[in-house]
Design a protein around this motif. Structure first.
Motif, mmCIF file in Angstrom:
data_model
loop_
_atom_site.group_PDB
_atom_site.id
_atom_site.type_symbol
_atom_site.label_atom_id
_atom_site.label_comp_id
_atom_site.label_asym_id
_atom_site.label_seq_id
_atom_site.Cartn_x
_atom_site.Cartn_y
_atom_site.Cartn_z
ATOM 1 N N GLY A 49 28.097 -5.655 -39.793
ATOM 2 C CA GLY A 49 28.419 -4.906 -40.991
ATOM 3 C C GLY A 49 29.888 -4.589 -41.177
ATOM 4 O O GLY A 49 30.258 -3.960 -42.162
ATOM 5 N N ASP A 79 23.543 -7.522 -40.766
ATOM 6 C CA ASP A 79 22.606 -8.636 -40.627
ATOM 7 C C ASP A 79 22.002 -8.715 -39.237
ATOM 8 O O ASP A 79 20.887 -9.204 -39.069
ATOM 9 N N CYS A 80 22.722 -8.267 -38.232
ATOM 10 C CA CYS A 80 22.298 -8.402 -36.842
ATOM 11 C C CYS A 80 21.330 -7.285 -36.468
ATOM 12 O O CYS A 80 21.671 -6.099 -36.535
ATOM 13 N N GLU A 81 20.135 -7.673 -36.049
ATOM 14 C CA GLU A 81 19.110 -6.685 -35.693
ATOM 15 C C GLU A 81 19.536 -5.852 -34.481
ATOM 16 O O GLU A 81 19.243 -4.655 -34.410
ATOM 17 N N ARG A 131 21.843 -3.226 -35.716
ATOM 18 C CA ARG A 131 21.071 -2.208 -36.440
ATOM 19 C C ARG A 131 20.424 -1.234 -35.459
ATOM 20 O O ARG A 131 20.473 -0.024 -35.658
ATOM 21 N N ASN A 148 22.583 -2.005 -45.273
ATOM 22 C CA ASN A 148 22.232 -3.257 -45.951
ATOM 23 C C ASN A 148 23.206 -4.371 -45.627
ATOM 24 O O ASN A 148 22.895 -5.549 -45.794
ATOM 25 N N ASP A 205 28.464 -9.714 -38.648
ATOM 26 C CA ASP A 205 27.014 -9.542 -38.611
ATOM 27 C C ASP A 205 26.619 -8.085 -38.425
ATOM 28 O O ASP A 205 25.552 -7.661 -38.852
#
Length: 97
Positions: free
Chosen positions: A78, A12-14, A17, A9, A76
């Protein structure tokens, strides 16, 4: 970290992820971002040595600006400073860490 990790969570950065979900560690992701930022900085400096007007949208190309770019990417992705008190972040449960 995988998709079921509650710390996802904070990511933020896809791209980060996807890299976590592909099995990369946070260190591998950080190394990739830092390497890309350094290569970009070198390309900008090389380009501007040949044509000072090249890469107008990159910024000033200073070490400080480059460091801010790298830190922004890590945040970004995490990453967080270890001092949670100063940031007022919730503590991560032991089973999730």
């Amino acid at each position: 970290m995988d998709a079921s990790d509650p710390r996802m969570n904070l990511v933020d950065c896809e791209i980060a992820r996807m890299r976590y979900e592909a099995g990369e560690t946070g260190i591998e992701i950080a190394e990739g971002w830092a390497t890309a930022a350094l290569y970009a900085l070198l390309a900008v400096h090389d380009g501007r040595a040949k044509d000072p007007k090249s890469f107008p949208g990159f910024g000033d190309g200073s070490p400080e600006e480059s460091a801010r770019r790298i830190i922004a990417r890590l945040l970004d992705a995490g990453w967080r400073p270890p001092d949670t008190e100063c940031l007022d972040l919730p503590e991560i449960p032991e089973e999730a860490s």
